[in-house]
Design a protein around this motif. Sequence first.
Motif, mmCIF file in Angstrom:
data_model
loop_
_atom_site.group_PDB
_atom_site.id
_atom_site.type_symbol
_atom_site.label_atom_id
_atom_site.label_comp_id
_atom_site.label_asym_id
_atom_site.label_seq_id
_atom_site.Cartn_x
_atom_site.Cartn_y
_atom_site.Cartn_z
ATOM 1 N N TYR A 31 0.835 -1.209 0.000
ATOM 2 C CA TYR A 31 0.000 0.000 0.000
ATOM 3 C C TYR A 31 0.865 1.253 0.000
ATOM 4 N N GLU A 35 -1.396 8.493 0.573
ATOM 5 C CA GLU A 35 -2.485 8.216 -0.374
ATOM 6 C C GLU A 35 -3.051 9.471 -1.006
ATOM 7 N N GLU A 36 -2.966 10.579 -0.281
ATOM 8 C CA GLU A 36 -3.536 11.816 -0.830
ATOM 9 C C GLU A 36 -2.411 12.660 -1.403
ATOM 10 N N ASP A 83 9.198 23.101 -2.250
ATOM 11 C CA ASP A 83 8.808 23.323 -0.851
ATOM 12 C C ASP A 83 7.698 22.379 -0.379
ATOM 13 N N LYS A 276 11.203 9.275 0.771
ATOM 14 C CA LYS A 276 10.241 9.102 1.857
ATOM 15 C C LYS A 276 9.088 8.182 1.437
ATOM 16 N N ARG B 100 -10.213 -3.564 1.010
ATOM 17 C CA ARG B 100 -8.934 -3.575 1.707
ATOM 18 C C ARG B 100 -9.095 -4.120 3.123
ATOM 19 N N ARG B 112 -11.277 9.932 2.341
ATOM 20 C CA ARG B 112 -10.541 11.110 1.910
ATOM 21 C C ARG B 112 -11.484 12.045 1.166
ATOM 22 N N THR B 115 -11.437 14.630 -4.661
ATOM 23 C CA THR B 115 -10.236 15.218 -5.243
ATOM 24 C C THR B 115 -10.512 16.057 -6.489
ATOM 25 N N LYS B 195 -1.891 26.313 3.491
ATOM 26 C CA LYS B 195 -1.023 27.494 3.468
ATOM 27 C C LYS B 195 -1.634 28.623 2.649
#
Lengths: 457, 334
Positions: A31, A35-36, A83, A276, B100, B112, B115, B195
Motif C-alpha cells: 500500500y 495516499e492523498e 517546498d 520518503k 482492503r 478522503r 479530489t 497554506k
Amino acid sequence: MPGFKALRRRLHCCATLVIALTSIVAVAEDYPEKEELTFGFIKLTDMAPLAVAYEKGFFEDEGLYVRLEAQANWKVLLDRVIDGQLDGAHMLAGQPLGATIGYGTQAHIITAFSMDLNGNAITVANRVWEQMKPHVSKREDGKPQHPISAAALKPVVSDYAKAGERFRMGMVFPVSTHNYELRYWLAAGGIHPGYYAPQKGDNSGQLNADVLLSVTPPPQMPATLEAGTIQGYCVGEPWNQQALFKGIGVPVVTDYQIWKNNPEKVFGVSQTWAEKYPITHRKVVKALIRAAAWLDENDNANRDEAVKMLAMPRYVGADREVIANSMTGSFEFEKGDRRDAADFNVFFRHFATYPYYSDAIWYLTQMRRWGQIAEAKPDSWYMDIARKVYRPDIYAAAAKELIAEGVLSASDFPDFDTESGFKPPQADFIDNITYDGSKPNAYLEKFPIGLKGKEAL
Amino acid sequence: MINVSTLPAWLEPLAKMAKGENLVQNSQMLFSRLLIPLAGILVFLMLWHTAASNIDTSLGKFPGPAEVYHQAQGLISEHERERERAAAFYERQEKRNAERVAKDPSYEPKIRDYTGKPTFFDQIGTSLITVMSGFVLASLLAIPLGIVIGLSSSLHSAFNPLIQVFKPISPLAWLPLVTMLVSALYVSDDPLLPKSFITSMITVMLCCLWPTLINTAVGVVSIPDDLANVSRVLRLSYLEHVRKIVLPSAIPMIFTGLRLSLSIAWMVLIAAEMLAQNPGLGKFVWDEFQNGSSSSLGRIMVAVLTIGLIGFLLDRAMLMLQRLVSWDKAATLR
C-alpha cells in the motif's frame, strides 16, 4: 466483463503474492505510504497522462487519491514541488536537470517517467510570415516546402536590425525544451540566439544575440504575440494552433521537424519525497504508464476521448477543435495547410515514457552550448548528472509490476536487463548533425554556433 | 407586524401601500426607489449589449448579457455534474476501503475528501470564508488598538507615524512577503488549514486593518467633553469608561471604518487570489483567462458580476449590523 475482471483480480493477487514472496518486506508494503497527493501541471496538451490517469481511475486503482492543480507558470510549479506543496508535477525536462545542477533554483529533483515525445511548434506573427514567405522554397502544389529553416527568417531579422529594431521571440522558461528547440532551429539557420553568462550574473540569455528570447508563460503566448511584444514564439500545444485559429500567427515548424521524436516533458518529484515514499512513487509511475499506453492504444484510437477530457476547464480548457488539431494526427500550418503528423505528440510508442540517460544528456549539452553551464565539464560529469536525475530503475520496477499484473506486456517496454539507457546515435535533426549521448563533448564540437571545449564568456 | 423601517428601501412603499397608507405618496416613492433604478439597469444592459456585439477579441466576441446568462447556467450545471462525480467518488472509495479491510482486517478505513476541482460555487464559498476570517482578525486587532490609541495621546503620537506609513502600502506589495513568511513559519506535515488560505487571510488582514484602526481612534478622540466629564464624576473604571461611554459614542465611526475595511478586504482578496493562485474567485478568473476558450470571457464576466454583487451584499450586511447595534436609531445611514 465480470469474468475478465475476476481474472484480472486473480492475476493481481498472484502478482502481489509473488512480490511478497520475493521481497524481504511484508505484504503491508503493497500500500502507498501517502495516499492523498497533489500534482501540479501547466495548461498544455502534454499534461494528458495526468488527466487520463485521473479520469480513467488509474490513480485510484493504485490506491492513490490525486488532486490535479493547474499552476501559473513553470517557476511557481518548480518552487511548489521543492517546498512540498506539490507532491510532483508535469515538468520541463530541463527543470529537474537545471535544479539539480543549481541553475536557477538549487534542489535535487528526479524523474522516473518521461511524459511524451514532440508536441511543440514555433509560431511567428502574420507579418513576419509574410516577410519570410519569399525566402521559403515551394513544392509543386505551391505550398511551402517543409521543414522550413530559420534561414528564411534570417533576412527578416536583419531587416529589423537595419530598421533599428530588435527581433524578439518568446519561450516558456530558461531551461525549457522550447528554449533549446527555438535556439537549435535559429542556430541551424545561422541566426545567433544569444548566450547566458551566469558567472557574470547575466541570466538574460541575450549576450551576442541576433534574436532576443524572453520568458512568457505558455497560455499567454498568443496574447503576447497579439500585443506585439514578441514577433514569434516556441510553445507546446494548443497554443500554436490557438494562434492560427485566432488569426494571430502562423506555425512555421514543429519540434518533430527540428528533432524527430525528441523527448519533451517529464514527471518530476523531489529526491527527498521519493526517498520518503518509494511505494507511492512506484504506484504513481504505474498509473502514468497505463495512462500513456491508453493515449496511444490502437493507433491513437482514444485520442478523441482524450481531447474531450483536456478541453474541460479544469485541465487545458481551450476549445475542443483547437486541441484536436494537434492531438489527432494532423497539424495545421498556414490556414488551410493541414498536414499529417501522426507522431506530432507521442505518449507511449517508441518507448516514449522510458527515462533515457541520453535524453538527459542532450539537455545538458544544450545548457552547456548556450552558456547556462559556464565551464567545460568532462563527459563523465554529464553521465553522473543524468544518473542522479533520471531514474530508469524506478520506472523498471513499476513496469515490471504492470507486466506481472497482465496490464501491459514485456514487449511494450525496453528489455530492462540489457537496456543501457542510451538510445543509438540519432541523426534526425533539422541540421543533420548526429547526436551520440555517450560523447557529449564531441557532440558540442559539431555546432558552428555555441560554446564548446574550454570556451567561456 | 412588520417593522417597515427594517425593509429594503424599495420594499417600504410597497409594504405601506399594502397596509393602505397614502397611495399617491407611496406610489411616487415606489417610482423613485424601484422603477428609476430598474430603468438604469435596463439602459446599462442595452448599452452593454450593443457595445459587446461590436467588440471582437481574439477569443471571439466580447460577452454580452445573453452570453453571460448562458455561461452562468453552464456554471450551475457544471456544479451539479461535479456533485454527481463527487458522489461516485465516495462510493468507489467505500468499496475500495471495504475490499482492503477484507484483505487486511487491521486496516482502519479512512474517507478522503473528494479530489475533483472546486466549482464556481465552491470558489465563492472559499473566497467568502477567507475574506470573513481576514476581516474578523483585522477587526479584532484594530478596534481594541484603536480605542487604546484614541484614549491616550502619547500612544497616539507613538503609533501615528507607523499607521501613516503602513496605510498607503499597496495590498499586493505585501503578498510576496506574506507568502514567504507563511512558507517559512507555518510548517506542518498535516496542516489544519492550507497554506494558501493563511496567506490570503493574512494579506487581507494587513490591508483592511487601517480604516478600522484610524476611524476607531478618531471616533474615540471625538467623544463629547460632557460625556467624558460624566464618566469622571461617576469615577468609572477604565474598562467601564470604555464600555459605557467610549464604545457607544464611537460606534458610528467604528462602523464607518469597518465598512471601508470590508470593501477593501474583498477587493484585496480577489487580487491576491489571482496573483498567488490561491483558491477562490480570483483563481477562477485567472484559470479561465489561461484557458483561452471561446467561453472563457463569458465565464470571467459571470465571475466579475458575482464579485461586484457579493461586495455589494457584504456592504449591505454591515449596514444592517450597524443599524442593529447603533444607539441612535434615528440617524440616517447610507
